[in-house]
Design a protein around this motif. Structure first.
Motif, PDB file in Angstrom:
ATOM      1  N   ILE A 114       1.595   6.828  -6.850  1.00 40.49           N
ATOM      2  CA  ILE A 114       0.529   7.750  -7.250  1.00 40.49           C
ATOM      3  C   ILE A 114       0.933   9.187  -6.950  1.00 40.49           C
ATOM      4  O   ILE A 114       0.671  10.093  -7.739  1.00 40.49           O
ATOM      5  N   GLU A 115       1.602   9.400  -5.834  1.00 46.04           N
ATOM      6  CA  GLU A 115       2.073  10.742  -5.488  1.00 46.04           C
ATOM      7  C   GLU A 115       3.062  11.264  -6.529  1.00 46.04           C
ATOM      8  O   GLU A 115       3.005  12.426  -6.924  1.00 46.04           O
ATOM      9  N   ARG A 116       3.971  10.399  -6.979  1.00 41.23           N
ATOM     10  CA  ARG A 116       4.955  10.814  -7.988  1.00 41.23           C
ATOM     11  C   ARG A 116       4.293  11.104  -9.322  1.00 41.23           C
ATOM     12  O   ARG A 116       4.671  12.032 -10.030  1.00 41.23           O
ATOM     13  N   VAL A 117       3.288  10.316  -9.695  1.00 43.40           N
ATOM     14  CA  VAL A 117       2.606  10.514 -10.975  1.00 43.40           C
ATOM     15  C   VAL A 117       1.807  11.816 -10.952  1.00 43.40           C
ATOM     16  O   VAL A 117       1.757  12.527 -11.953  1.00 43.40           O
ATOM     17  N   ARG A 118       1.208  12.147  -9.826  1.00 45.62           N
ATOM     18  CA  ARG A 118       0.366  13.338  -9.728  1.00 45.62           C
ATOM     19  C   ARG A 118       1.143  14.586  -9.338  1.00 45.62           C
ATOM     20  O   ARG A 118       0.540  15.635  -9.113  1.00 45.62           O
ATOM     21  N   ASP A 119       2.466  14.514  -9.255  1.00 44.12           N
ATOM     22  CA  ASP A 119       3.288  15.653  -8.852  1.00 44.12           C
ATOM     23  C   ASP A 119       3.092  16.797  -9.841  1.00 44.12           C
ATOM     24  O   ASP A 119       3.359  16.651 -11.026  1.00 44.12           O
ATOM     25  N   PRO A 120       2.620  17.964  -9.371  1.00 45.83           N
ATOM     26  CA  PRO A 120       2.336  19.060 -10.291  1.00 45.83           C
ATOM     27  C   PRO A 120       3.583  19.798 -10.787  1.00 45.83           C
ATOM     28  O   PRO A 120       3.504  20.539 -11.756  1.00 45.83           O
ATOM     29  N   TYR A 121       4.721  19.621 -10.147  1.00 43.15           N
ATOM     30  CA  TYR A 121       5.925  20.345 -10.551  1.00 43.15           C
ATOM     31  C   TYR A 121       6.481  19.765 -11.843  1.00 43.15           C
ATOM     32  O   TYR A 121       6.756  18.579 -11.934  1.00 43.15           O
ATOM     33  N   ARG A 122       6.611  20.610 -12.849  1.00 45.12           N
ATOM     34  CA  ARG A 122       7.168  20.181 -14.128  1.00 45.12           C
ATOM     35  C   ARG A 122       8.318  21.107 -14.463  1.00 45.12           C
ATOM     36  O   ARG A 122       8.106  22.213 -14.970  1.00 45.12           O
ATOM     37  N   PRO A 123       9.558  20.710 -14.173  1.00 39.18           N
ATOM     38  CA  PRO A 123      10.698  21.610 -14.353  1.00 39.18           C
ATOM     39  C   PRO A 123      10.877  22.081 -15.792  1.00 39.18           C
ATOM     40  O   PRO A 123      11.378  23.181 -16.016  1.00 39.18           O
ATOM     41  N   GLU A 124      10.449  21.310 -16.765  1.00 44.44           N
ATOM     42  CA  GLU A 124      10.643  21.731 -18.151  1.00 44.44           C
ATOM     43  C   GLU A 124       9.830  22.987 -18.475  1.00 44.44           C
ATOM     44  O   GLU A 124      10.148  23.717 -19.409  1.00 44.44           O
ATOM     45  N   LEU A 125       8.782  23.262 -17.679  1.00 46.76           N
ATOM     46  CA  LEU A 125       7.996  24.470 -17.906  1.00 46.76           C
ATOM     47  C   LEU A 125       8.683  25.713 -17.347  1.00 46.76           C
ATOM     48  O   LEU A 125       8.342  26.827 -17.718  1.00 46.76           O
ATOM     49  N   HIS A 126       9.635  25.522 -16.432  1.00 46.58           N
ATOM     50  CA  HIS A 126      10.299  26.642 -15.787  1.00 46.58           C
ATOM     51  C   HIS A 126      11.751  26.803 -16.253  1.00 46.58           C
ATOM     52  O   HIS A 126      12.458  27.650 -15.741  1.00 46.58           O
ATOM     53  N   TYR A 127      12.158  26.000 -17.187  1.00 47.64           N
ATOM     54  CA  TYR A 127      13.545  26.012 -17.635  1.00 47.64           C
ATOM     55  C   TYR A 127      13.799  27.216 -18.531  1.00 47.64           C
ATOM     56  O   TYR A 127      13.059  27.468 -19.478  1.00 47.64           O
ATOM     57  N   MET A 128      14.841  27.992 -18.218  1.00 44.49           N
ATOM     58  CA  MET A 128      15.197  29.137 -19.067  1.00 44.49           C
ATOM     59  C   MET A 128      15.901  28.612 -20.322  1.00 44.49           C
ATOM     60  O   MET A 128      16.858  27.869 -20.224  1.00 44.49           O
ATOM     61  N   ARG A 129      15.441  29.039 -21.447  1.00 41.22           N
ATOM     62  CA  ARG A 129      16.004  28.542 -22.699  1.00 41.22           C
ATOM     63  C   ARG A 129      17.019  29.494 -23.307  1.00 41.22           C
ATOM     64  O   ARG A 129      17.412  29.330 -24.437  1.00 41.22           O
ATOM     65  N   GLY A 130      17.410  30.500 -22.584  1.00 43.30           N
ATOM     66  CA  GLY A 130      18.389  31.448 -23.099  1.00 43.30           C
ATOM     67  C   GLY A 130      17.922  32.864 -22.871  1.00 43.30           C
ATOM     68  O   GLY A 130      16.851  33.110 -22.335  1.00 43.30           O
ATOM     69  N   PRO A 131      18.728  33.819 -23.309  1.00 48.33           N
ATOM     70  CA  PRO A 131      18.374  35.217 -23.108  1.00 48.33           C
ATOM     71  C   PRO A 131      17.099  35.588 -23.868  1.00 48.33           C
ATOM     72  O   PRO A 131      16.863  35.110 -24.977  1.00 48.33           O
ATOM     73  N   GLY A 132      16.316  36.456 -23.255  1.00 42.76           N
ATOM     74  CA  GLY A 132      15.068  36.885 -23.875  1.00 42.76           C
ATOM     75  C   GLY A 132      15.236  38.138 -24.714  1.00 42.76           C
ATOM     76  O   GLY A 132      16.345  38.647 -24.911  1.00 42.76           O
ATOM     77  N   ALA A 182       0.836  -1.208   0.000  1.00 41.09           N
ATOM     78  CA  ALA A 182       0.000   0.000   0.000  1.00 41.09           C
ATOM     79  C   ALA A 182       0.871   1.259   0.000  1.00 41.09           C
ATOM     80  O   ALA A 182       0.582   2.226  -0.713  1.00 41.09           O
ATOM     81  N   THR A 183       1.942   1.254   0.765  1.00 41.03           N
ATOM     82  CA  THR A 183       2.849   2.397   0.811  1.00 41.03           C
ATOM     83  C   THR A 183       3.503   2.612  -0.550  1.00 41.03           C
ATOM     84  O   THR A 183       3.637   3.746  -1.021  1.00 41.03           O
ATOM     85  N   GLY A 184       3.905   1.530  -1.195  1.00 38.76           N
ATOM     86  CA  GLY A 184       4.499   1.628  -2.527  1.00 38.76           C
ATOM     87  C   GLY A 184       3.537   2.242  -3.533  1.00 38.76           C
ATOM     88  O   GLY A 184       3.919   3.113  -4.313  1.00 38.76           O
ATOM     89  N   TRP A 185       2.288   1.797  -3.521  1.00 38.11           N
ATOM     90  CA  TRP A 185       1.282   2.347  -4.432  1.00 38.11           C
ATOM     91  C   TRP A 185       1.028   3.815  -4.136  1.00 38.11           C
ATOM     92  O   TRP A 185       0.898   4.632  -5.054  1.00 38.11           O
TER      93      TRP A 185
END
Length: 59
Positions: free
Chosen positions: A26-44, A19-22
């Protein structure tokens, strides 16, 4: 004569681990943090406006 059955806490411990493993999965799958959305791609555009590109010398 000793009992051949395992103690009752063993299956309970196994089910708790499953149960702890599941729950963790589920917690990892539902994690709202998505670092690729906050990644700086270079100077603006403001940086480019302040630092005009100079042509490289031919040669």
């Amino acid at each position: 004569m000793p009992s051949l059955q395992p103690p009752l806490s063993s299956p309970r411990r196994c089910m708790n681990a499953i149960a702890t493993g599941w729950r963790n999965f589920i917690e990892r799958v539902r994690d709202p943090y998505r670092p690729e959305l906050h990644y700086m791609r270079g100077p603006g555009p403001k940086w480019h406006a302040k630092h005009p590109v100079q042509a490289a010398p031919a040669g």
